[in-house]
Design an enzyme around this catalytic site. Sequence first.
Site, mmCIF file in Angstrom:
data_model
loop_
_atom_site.group_PDB
_atom_site.id
_atom_site.type_symbol
_atom_site.label_atom_id
_atom_site.label_comp_id
_atom_site.label_asym_id
_atom_site.label_seq_id
_atom_site.Cartn_x
_atom_site.Cartn_y
_atom_site.Cartn_z
ATOM 1 N N HIS A 155 0.839 -1.199 0.000
ATOM 2 C CA HIS A 155 0.000 0.000 0.000
ATOM 3 C C HIS A 155 0.871 1.245 0.000
ATOM 4 O O HIS A 155 1.887 1.309 0.678
ATOM 5 C CB HIS A 155 -0.908 0.011 1.237
ATOM 6 N N LYS A 165 -0.146 11.348 1.351
ATOM 7 C CA LYS A 165 0.674 10.763 0.282
ATOM 8 C C LYS A 165 0.206 11.198 -1.106
ATOM 9 O O LYS A 165 1.028 11.549 -1.961
ATOM 10 C CB LYS A 165 0.656 9.226 0.371
ATOM 11 N N ASP A 198 -2.232 3.539 -4.240
ATOM 12 C CA ASP A 198 -2.987 2.682 -3.334
ATOM 13 C C ASP A 198 -2.467 1.256 -3.268
ATOM 14 O O ASP A 198 -2.027 0.796 -2.237
ATOM 15 C CB ASP A 198 -4.481 2.698 -3.664
ATOM 16 N N ARG A 240 18.954 13.763 15.037
ATOM 17 C CA ARG A 240 18.784 14.728 13.955
ATOM 18 C C ARG A 240 19.977 14.761 13.017
ATOM 19 O O ARG A 240 19.828 15.079 11.844
ATOM 20 C CB ARG A 240 18.533 16.114 14.542
#
Length: 183
Positions: free
Chosen positions: A8, A29, A47, A115
């Site tokens: 997906h 998305k 999808d 980070r």
Amino acid sequence: MNNTITLHGVFMDIFGLGVLLTGESGIGKSEIALSLLSRGHRLVADDSIEFVLNEKQQPVGSSPGLLQNFLEVRGLGVLNIKAMFGDAAIKKNVPLKLVTHIVDISDIKIKHTERLYGMHSKLNILGSDIARVIIPLGPGRNLSVLLETAVRNHRLRATGYDASLDFVQRQRRHMQQEMDNDN
């Protein structure tokens, strides 16, 4: 071993690399895909992406026939990308090279992550280790630019260059020079 899998997400060709955008339903998305399309990149599948191994044993993704050329965007509905953007906006299939996982920046684990080095890992898909980067989504962040940058950085990392390590080494050399100058 099975040589097909359905995943997906949204599968795009970004700078010639197969990039799978993943994340929770509703994270954005499809909107990111639209932005990337407007920047000249190509949609492979939305999808439901079917991956099969090619002759080089790499996963290659394509759209199931029923969904081909379509992108569903909340609020706009189902869009025919080929009809809207033209043939050049669609790619039939492409080898999977990078997974970009989109997460909400308010996720506590994301807020307190490393980070300097980013959030990189590998996913095993059909026996291939595929690079994965987590990209936090938050107010004011330009996700299309971040995804393009992730692809460019992936290409550099694939050649053996790591900007984080380069930075750390540069910092160590600078600190050593400062210590040498103090003595």
